[in-house]
Design a protein around this motif. Structure first.
Motif, mmCIF file in Angstrom:
data_model
loop_
_atom_site.group_PDB
_atom_site.id
_atom_site.type_symbol
_atom_site.label_atom_id
_atom_site.label_comp_id
_atom_site.label_asym_id
_atom_site.label_seq_id
_atom_site.Cartn_x
_atom_site.Cartn_y
_atom_site.Cartn_z
ATOM 1 N N GLN A 17 0.836 -1.193 0.000
ATOM 2 C CA GLN A 17 0.000 0.000 0.000
ATOM 3 C C GLN A 17 0.871 1.242 0.000
ATOM 4 N N ASP A 18 0.259 2.376 -0.317
ATOM 5 C CA ASP A 18 0.963 3.649 -0.270
ATOM 6 C C ASP A 18 1.197 4.058 1.181
ATOM 7 N N GLU B 95 -0.606 8.848 0.020
ATOM 8 C CA GLU B 95 -2.077 8.932 0.053
ATOM 9 C C GLU B 95 -2.533 10.393 0.091
ATOM 10 N N ARG C 76 -4.505 10.369 9.995
ATOM 11 C CA ARG C 76 -3.989 9.214 9.255
ATOM 12 C C ARG C 76 -2.749 8.612 9.908
ATOM 13 N N ASP D 206 -4.701 12.854 -2.592
ATOM 14 C CA ASP D 206 -5.908 13.576 -2.182
ATOM 15 C C ASP D 206 -5.782 15.083 -2.393
#
Length: 567
Positions: free
Chosen positions: A156-157, A162, A295, A166
């Motif tokens: 995953q990033d 991420e 996050r 965005d």
């Protein structure tokens, strides 16, 4: 693995990288004897006039303005910077991951969003951004200079990637690092050595050296590096860039790869590297405004503070008091750096500010504490990652051929402390306690300057070299304590360019009384002829978690320098 296996693995990965470059983007490279390659993008014939206009637009605010209005599409901006990045790769060896089609597909999505909605995706809409080879991207290796990390794509990033998506950005290349990351230069067995585009005999610094070379070549409008001992600031000053070292956890590190994962007493941080101050401010604010603490559980819950940026706590930027640390009492800086500090002092005084001298406080104790923390595992982490493939641990950044006579394979830390000792948890805790006490002592010392500033406040910021040398020959950049002090004390710090070395102005002084072998070696390293024309930068040191204020103060210093030069 046998020795031939790791070497074969590296050779295959390097060939894979070469095959990822569009053949029509390959150029006739200049001879190795040509040191300065900054003009190659302008002269090689690969870039169109419009692509040169785009990539020569160094102000990130201007680029984002044109992208937001649709005057330039993200596809054409990304293509232009990608082509220039590939030129930079061919002359400085600055890249690791090259993924042209994926980046252009992302740029098309960004353009389509603007076309369909009339609105940008976010504050970094359409902007190509380069990333140090630590920031994991789904489906891609994060090799980080280790042969044993080849062929292990990320699932995953990382959080930064991420967030960049965005915010509308286009991650488009990743850049080279040294094996272990713990070097102020950039070389590993997988991708080789990165060179400085101002003079390829010189290092671009490290460990974010690939970013330094790439951004200096205008192959990226904004790069993201990391810094645990100076790894953003050293390449920034060596390559004539602006680079921010924020405090621990102000920006999100979650999911990024690293050496010594789990060592959290002196945390690695990420920071932007750009050609103008606007890029540093724009990136930092965009990430903070996106609430990274939602996050990354370690990210500090501190929104962007506009009052801090307006220098409310620093007299609103009027009649401030800066301190210059001319020397850290460990290693004496080279003549171009002394002149840069003199220029900066004169510029600030001409702008109505006061400048006093900063007397170093317990620097050698801080240095020794820091190096003992870094070496607390006895080098186990580095050896374990090398053992994955059987490759040897790199012991020197010095080239095997054409090495400089003053290569420093025995940095001061090894002389002072000996080989790293694998210490007990209890001993490590005592180092952490000592570090906390040193931070408190330094804070009290800074606060006490209120008695001499004349502003009613302590010193607003400290200005000093980031390294005792400017960009130096490969294998000779052993000094990092001007930067590492800030990592240990967690002081927000910003590197900025001042001038260029001049052999007529920066004459080598007579020998001084050397403090240690490194001080002596760095003195002998200086040659006004060799260093002529290289960028000369400094760093501005503020307080912990004072990113907004440090950004504003560095912009103030930068304006003062530009006004002083015009005058």
């Amino acid at each position: 693995m046998a020795a031939k296996d790791w070497q074969k693995l590296c050779a295959e990965r390097k060939e894979q990288q070469l095959q990822s470059i569009p053949k029509e983007w390959l150029i006739q490279t200049p001879p190795e004897s040509q040191g300065n390659v900054l003009d190659v993008p302008e002269t090689c014939g690969l870039l169109t006039d419009r692509e040169l206009e785009i990539t020569n637009t160094v102000d990130v605010d201007a680029l984002l303005g044109k992208l937001a209005l649709g005057e330039w599409s993200s596809v054409e901006v990304t293509t232009a910077f990608y082509k220039r990045a590939i030129i930079a790769q061919q002359v400085t060896n600055c890249l690791t991951e090259i993924f042209v089609e994926q980046a252009l597909a992302r740029a098309r999505v960004v353009d389509e969003h603007l076309k369909q909605t009339g609105k940008t995706i976010g504050p970094l809409h359409g902007l190509p951004i380069s990333l140090k080879d630590q920031f994991s991207m789904k489906g891609k290796d994060t090799i980080m200079g280790y042969a044993g990390w080849i062929g292990k794509p990320a699932e995953q990033d990382c959080v930064l990637v991420e967030m960049l998506y965005d915010l509308g950005a286009v991650p488009f290349v990743r850049t080279n690092v040294p094996q272990t990351l713990m070097w102020g230069e950039t070389y590993n067995h997988v991708f080789g050595r990165t060179t400085n585009p101002y003079n390829r005999y010189m290092t671009p610094g490290g460990s974010s050296g690939g970013e330094g070379a790439l951004v200096a070549m205008r192959g990226s409008p904004l790069g993201v590096g990391t810094d645990i001992g100076g790894s953003v600031r050293i390449p920034s000053v060596f390559c004539g860039l602006y680079g921010l070292r924020p405090s621990y956890e102000r920006l999100p590190y979650q999911g990024a790869m690293n050496s010594q994962l789990g060592q959290e007493s002196i945390s690695s941080v990420l920071g932007p590297m750009t050609v103008t101050p606007a890029g540093v401010r724009r990136f930092t604010r965009a990430i903070i405004d996106a609430k990274p603490w939602n996050r990354d559980p370690l990210a500090v819950r501190k929104p962007w503070n506009q009052r801090e940026y307006e220098l409310e706590e620093h007299g609103h930027g009027i009649g401030m008091c800066f301190a210059i640390m001319w020397d850290n009492d460990v290693v004496k800086p080279h003549p171009p750096l002394i002149r840069a500090m003199e220029i900066t002092k004169a510029a600030l005084e001409a702008a109505g500010h006061k400048v006093i001298d900063w007397i170093p406080h317990r620097h050698l104790e801080i240095y020794q504490n820091t190096e003992r923390i870094f070496g607390a595992d006895g080098g186990h982490d580095f050896r374990a990652d090398c053992e994955l493939s059987g490759e040897p641990l790199i012991q020197t950044m010095s080239p095997t051929e054409d090495a400089h006579e003053y290569a420093l394979d025995q940095p001061l830390a090894k002389v002072l402390l000996g080989e790293p000792e694998h210490i007990s948890a209890f001993k490590l805790w005592q180092l952490h306690k000592e570090k906390r006490d040193l931070r408190k002592s330094h804070l009290d010392y800074w606060e006490a300057t209120k008695a001499v500033t004349g502003t009613g406040r302590p010193v607003d910021a400290i200005i000093n070299p980031a390294v005792a040398s400017i960009a130096c020959p490969h294998g000779t950049n052993s000094d990092a304590f001007y930067t590492t002090m800030c990592n240990s004390l967690d002081l927000t710090t910003y590197a900025f360019p001042v001038t260029f070395a001049d052999k007529e102005l920066d004459v080598k002084p007579p020998p001084h009384q050397f403090r240690n072998h490194e001080d002596e070696a760095i003195y002998h390293l200086y040659d006004a002829e060799i260093f002529h024309g290289l960028p000369v930068g400094l760093q501005l040191i503020g307080r912990t978690l004072e990113e907004e204020g440090v950004i504003a103060m560095t912009e103030l210093v930068d304006r003062a320098l530009k006004a002083h030069k015009v005058a």
